[in-house]
Scaffold this active site. Structure first.
Site, PDB file in Angstrom:
ATOM      1  N   ALA A  66      34.073 -38.408  -2.426  1.00 30.31           N
ATOM      2  CA  ALA A  66      34.797 -39.575  -1.933  1.00 30.31           C
ATOM      3  C   ALA A  66      36.223 -39.528  -2.477  1.00 30.31           C
ATOM      4  O   ALA A  66      36.515 -38.799  -3.437  1.00 30.31           O
ATOM      5  CB  ALA A  66      34.098 -40.855  -2.382  1.00 30.31           C
ATOM      6  N   GLY A 110      30.218 -37.691  -2.793  1.00 30.81           N
ATOM      7  CA  GLY A 110      30.033 -38.226  -1.458  1.00 30.81           C
ATOM      8  C   GLY A 110      29.844 -37.150  -0.404  1.00 30.81           C
ATOM      9  O   GLY A 110      29.184 -37.375   0.606  1.00 30.81           O
ATOM     10  N   GLU A 113      26.266 -36.277  -0.568  1.00 28.33           N
ATOM     11  CA  GLU A 113      25.514 -37.406  -0.002  1.00 28.33           C
ATOM     12  C   GLU A 113      25.621 -37.441   1.519  1.00 28.33           C
ATOM     13  O   GLU A 113      24.637 -37.712   2.209  1.00 28.33           O
ATOM     14  CB  GLU A 113      26.012 -38.709  -0.625  1.00 28.33           C
ATOM     15  CG  GLU A 113      25.616 -38.838  -2.091  1.00 28.33           C
ATOM     16  CD  GLU A 113      26.308 -39.988  -2.796  1.00 28.33           C
ATOM     17  OE1 GLU A 113      25.624 -40.776  -3.464  1.00 28.33           O
ATOM     18  OE2 GLU A 113      27.551 -40.113  -2.673  1.00 28.33           O
ATOM     19  N   GLU A 133      29.403 -37.724 -10.320  1.00 28.49           N
ATOM     20  CA  GLU A 133      29.959 -39.066 -10.547  1.00 28.49           C
ATOM     21  C   GLU A 133      29.892 -39.498 -12.006  1.00 28.49           C
ATOM     22  O   GLU A 133      30.709 -40.313 -12.459  1.00 28.49           O
ATOM     23  CB  GLU A 133      29.217 -40.090  -9.668  1.00 28.49           C
ATOM     24  CG  GLU A 133      29.530 -39.995  -8.191  1.00 28.49           C
ATOM     25  CD  GLU A 133      28.632 -39.018  -7.440  1.00 28.49           C
ATOM     26  OE1 GLU A 133      28.654 -39.021  -6.199  1.00 28.49           O
ATOM     27  OE2 GLU A 133      27.911 -38.230  -8.105  1.00 28.49           O
TER      28      GLU A 133
END
Length: 259
Positions: A66, A110, A113, A133
């Site tokens: 992300a 992300g 994911e 993360e």
């Protein structure tokens, strides 16, 4: 719709291909990109000609995570009131046709994911997966602590989430995260071959198979078996079932019409 952060094309008028396109940011995922991705997926899902979709990135990065620069100053109120992630990342969960992730390079945070939100992952031999993360003082927030253990088991998921390390494509295939690993220069050939094969089958049965397998992760065995059985029974009401079985009996190629 005009897209700025993704590119969209079709293959053989059957496969919708979406390429993440923020090369300078290694395809870091921000709100605008995820809005565009969701819109493209929904458009392909609604197109009767499209039987399968592919999400891919660059050779260097599927998506490196992300967009941390965008997130760094967010407060709890910002993410909670803005429904961060849920608002647009979850669009892919509503897509009924198959979505394949074609992963090369980094698929981290992300990006990992997003790949796991797809129905299966075909990886190039240079792919690297991880949920780092923890190094940022947070945890995965787009399903990493939920989908990863379902894919690779508790021990491997704990290892990746708590250490923040990356695993290569070979380890990812061995652990069950990816369905197959191919040389980088063969990645899209392999993915498109799989996608076109899926497109040759009847859409009702393909969509039912996807729905039933996804149900396995969200229900107990007895409920899942009953759900599968009802979809299995229901497909006997389709023209494609009649065509497929008649073609088999008469030793000819089936001509499915998605009805």
């Amino acid at each position: 719709m005009t897209y700025q952060l993704i590119t969209v094309r079709t293959e053989a008028d059957k496969v919708g291909i979406i390429t993440l396109n923020r090369p300078k940011q290694l395809n870091a995922l921000n709100g605008d990109l995820m809005d565009e991705l969701g819109a493209a997926l929904k458009s392909f899902d609604a197109d009767e000609k499209i039987g399968c979709m592919v999400i891919t990135g660059s050779e260097k990065a599927f998506a490196a995570g992300a967009d941390i620069g965008a997130m760094a100053t967010y407060t709890f109120s910002d993410v909670y009131k803005g429904d961060y992630i849920t608002r647009n990342w979850e669009t892919i969960r509503s897509i009924r046709k198959p979505v394949i992730a074609a992963v090369s390079g980094f698929a981290l945070g992300g990006g990992c994911e997003l790949a796991m939100m797809c129905d299966f992952i075909i990886a190039a031999d240079n792919a690297r997966f991880g949920q780092p993360e923890i190094k940022l003082g947070i945890i995965p927030g787009a399903g990493g602590t939920q989908r990863l253990p379902r894919a690779v088991g508790k021990a491997k998921a704990m290892d990746l989430a708590l250490t923040g390390r990356m695993m290569d494509a070979t380890e990812a295939e061995r652990a069950g995260l990816v369905s197959r690993v191919v040389p980088l220069d063969k990645l899209m050939d392999e993915v498109l071959g799989a996608a076109l094969m899926i497109c040759d089958y009847g859409q009702p049965s393909v969509m039912a198979a996807k729905e039933s397998i996804n149900r396995a992760f969200e229900s107990g065995l007895s409920d899942g078996i009953m759900f599968e059985r009802r979809l299995f029974h229901a497909l006997f009401a389709t023209a494609d079932q009649k065509e497929g079985m008649d073609a088999f009996v008469n030793k000819r190629k089936a001509n499915f019409t998605n009805r």
